[in-house]
Design a protein around this motif. Structure first.
Motif, PDB file in Angstrom:
ATOM      1  N   GLU A 150       0.851  -1.194   0.000  1.00 23.89           N
ATOM      2  CA  GLU A 150       0.000   0.000   0.000  1.00 23.89           C
ATOM      3  C   GLU A 150       0.881   1.235   0.000  1.00 23.89           C
ATOM      4  N   ARG A 151       0.626   2.130  -0.932  1.00 28.53           N
ATOM      5  CA  ARG A 151       1.332   3.406  -0.936  1.00 28.53           C
ATOM      6  C   ARG A 151       0.775   4.309   0.156  1.00 28.53           C
ATOM      7  N   ALA A 152       1.589   5.279   0.588  1.00 28.56           N
ATOM      8  CA  ALA A 152       1.131   6.221   1.611  1.00 28.56           C
ATOM      9  C   ALA A 152      -0.108   6.950   1.114  1.00 28.56           C
ATOM     10  N   MET A 153      -1.000   7.248   2.039  1.00 28.71           N
ATOM     11  CA  MET A 153      -2.261   7.881   1.689  1.00 28.71           C
ATOM     12  C   MET A 153      -2.045   9.323   1.241  1.00 28.71           C
ATOM     13  N   PRO A 154      -2.564   9.727   0.074  1.00 31.64           N
ATOM     14  CA  PRO A 154      -2.452  11.124  -0.346  1.00 31.64           C
ATOM     15  C   PRO A 154      -3.356  12.003   0.500  1.00 31.64           C
ATOM     16  N   ALA A 155      -2.985  13.262   0.642  1.00 32.74           N
ATOM     17  CA  ALA A 155      -3.739  14.184   1.497  1.00 32.74           C
ATOM     18  C   ALA A 155      -5.204  14.294   1.082  1.00 32.74           C
ATOM     19  N   GLY A 156      -5.484  14.206  -0.197  1.00 37.29           N
ATOM     20  CA  GLY A 156      -6.857  14.347  -0.663  1.00 37.29           C
ATOM     21  C   GLY A 156      -7.530  13.027  -0.969  1.00 37.29           C
ATOM     22  N   GLY A 157      -6.915  11.904  -0.518  1.00 35.49           N
ATOM     23  CA  GLY A 157      -7.463  10.598  -0.844  1.00 35.49           C
ATOM     24  C   GLY A 157      -8.633  10.201   0.047  1.00 35.49           C
ATOM     25  N   ARG A 158      -9.358   9.164  -0.377  1.00 37.08           N
ATOM     26  CA  ARG A 158     -10.471   8.651   0.409  1.00 37.08           C
ATOM     27  C   ARG A 158      -9.930   7.804   1.553  1.00 37.08           C
ATOM     28  N   PHE A 159     -10.589   7.908   2.699  1.00 39.42           N
ATOM     29  CA  PHE A 159     -10.135   7.199   3.897  1.00 39.42           C
ATOM     30  C   PHE A 159     -11.067   6.007   4.110  1.00 39.42           C
ATOM     31  N   GLY A 160     -10.636   4.827   3.639  1.00 41.95           N
ATOM     32  CA  GLY A 160     -11.526   3.672   3.676  1.00 41.95           C
ATOM     33  C   GLY A 160     -11.280   2.694   4.797  1.00 41.95           C
ATOM     34  N   GLY A 161     -10.086   2.694   5.413  1.00 37.99           N
ATOM     35  CA  GLY A 161      -9.782   1.742   6.472  1.00 37.99           C
ATOM     36  C   GLY A 161      -9.746   2.417   7.824  1.00 37.99           C
ATOM     37  N   HIS A 162      -8.562   2.418   8.469  1.00 38.11           N
ATOM     38  CA  HIS A 162      -8.373   3.167   9.701  1.00 38.11           C
ATOM     39  C   HIS A 162      -6.950   3.695   9.725  1.00 38.11           C
ATOM     40  N   LEU A 163      -6.616   4.511  10.707  1.00 41.32           N
ATOM     41  CA  LEU A 163      -5.284   5.112  10.780  1.00 41.32           C
ATOM     42  C   LEU A 163      -4.226   4.045  11.018  1.00 41.32           C
ATOM     43  N   VAL A 164      -3.343   3.895  10.064  1.00 35.26           N
ATOM     44  CA  VAL A 164      -2.266   2.907  10.150  1.00 35.26           C
ATOM     45  C   VAL A 164      -0.934   3.611   9.923  1.00 35.26           C
ATOM     46  N   GLN A 165       0.007   3.435  10.843  1.00 35.70           N
ATOM     47  CA  GLN A 165       1.309   4.087  10.723  1.00 35.70           C
ATOM     48  C   GLN A 165       2.347   3.229  10.011  1.00 35.70           C
ATOM     49  N   GLY A 166       2.139   1.934  10.000  1.00 34.84           N
ATOM     50  CA  GLY A 166       3.174   1.048   9.472  1.00 34.84           C
ATOM     51  C   GLY A 166       4.247   0.770  10.502  1.00 34.84           C
TER      52      GLY A 166
END
Length: 211
Positions: free
Chosen positions: A83-99
């Motif tokens: 999974e690529r890092a979430m873009p600032a304007g992307g949809r948030f479909g899962g939950h906060l994950v730091q890796g």
């Protein structure tokens, strides 16, 4: 920051190095727009792209990373969730994950339930303390909802499409997985001991001002 929504399953093509481990992973979708220095979650572990080759991303995993995760078990041919890092304007479909992996778990049981499957994962106490029924947990980079929590394990329900689109389709009992507990729970626990002191200090300040 990631969301735990796996974009594709890559395949390890090369593992090398002593101490610092080099992982070369074949990918397609995740290659798009990814440059050297970008962050990619590999089985839930945030790694930095060291370089690009034809159809391949090469990552370096530090000894500390290998000690705290299951990445050291990867071999050529191993499937890995990407999974690529979430873009600032992307949809948030899962939950906060730091890796940032909190512990290594183990697949203990898989059983069918209707059209889904119930998976049981053994987990260390450092993960289970933040795991709550109907809360979120990240397993090998997959955002999942907790069905139940036991003394030394938790269960989740896996949809057919989740299994098909992730490395779960090739995992079985005894396999090790990376676990990341819910970020919010960890911060709440860290901050709670300080709440009383801050609140008490604020109240004393208000009392003095009122005199």
């Amino acid at each position: 920051m990631f969301t735990g929504l796996v974009e594709e399953v890559g395949r390890v093509v090369r593992v090398g190095g002593e101490g610092m481990r080099s992982l070369a992973v074949a990918a397609r979708e995740v290659l798009e727009g990814t440059r050297e220095g970008d962050s990619v979650a590999v089985n839930g572990v945030c790694l930095t792209v060291g370089r690009r080759e034809e159809g391949v991303l090469v990552f370096n995993a530090m000894p500390e990373t290998l000690r705290r995760t299951a990445l050291g078990r990867l071999r050529p041919g191993s499937p890995v969730n990407l999974e690529r890092a979430m873009p600032a304007g992307g949809r948030f479909g899962g939950h906060l994950v730091q890796g940032h992996v909190d512990g290594v778990g183990e697949v203990l049981d898989v059983r069918p339930e209707g059209g889904a499957e119930i998976w049981t994962f053994g987990a260390p106490e450092g993960v289970l303390r933040y795991t709550v029924e109907k809360g979120s947990i990240c397993v090998d980079g997959i955002s999942l909802t907790v069905v139940s929590v036991k003394d030394n394990a938790f269960t989740v329900s896996i949809l057919p499409q989740t299994k098909q689109r992730t490395n779960l389709r090739e995992l079985g009992v005894g396999e090790k997985v990376n676990l990341e507990a819910d970020l919010i729970g960890k911060y709440v626990e860290r901050l709670l001991p300080h709440v009383g002191r801050v609140s008490g200090g604020f109240e004393r300040s208000v009392d003095r001002d009122a005199v």
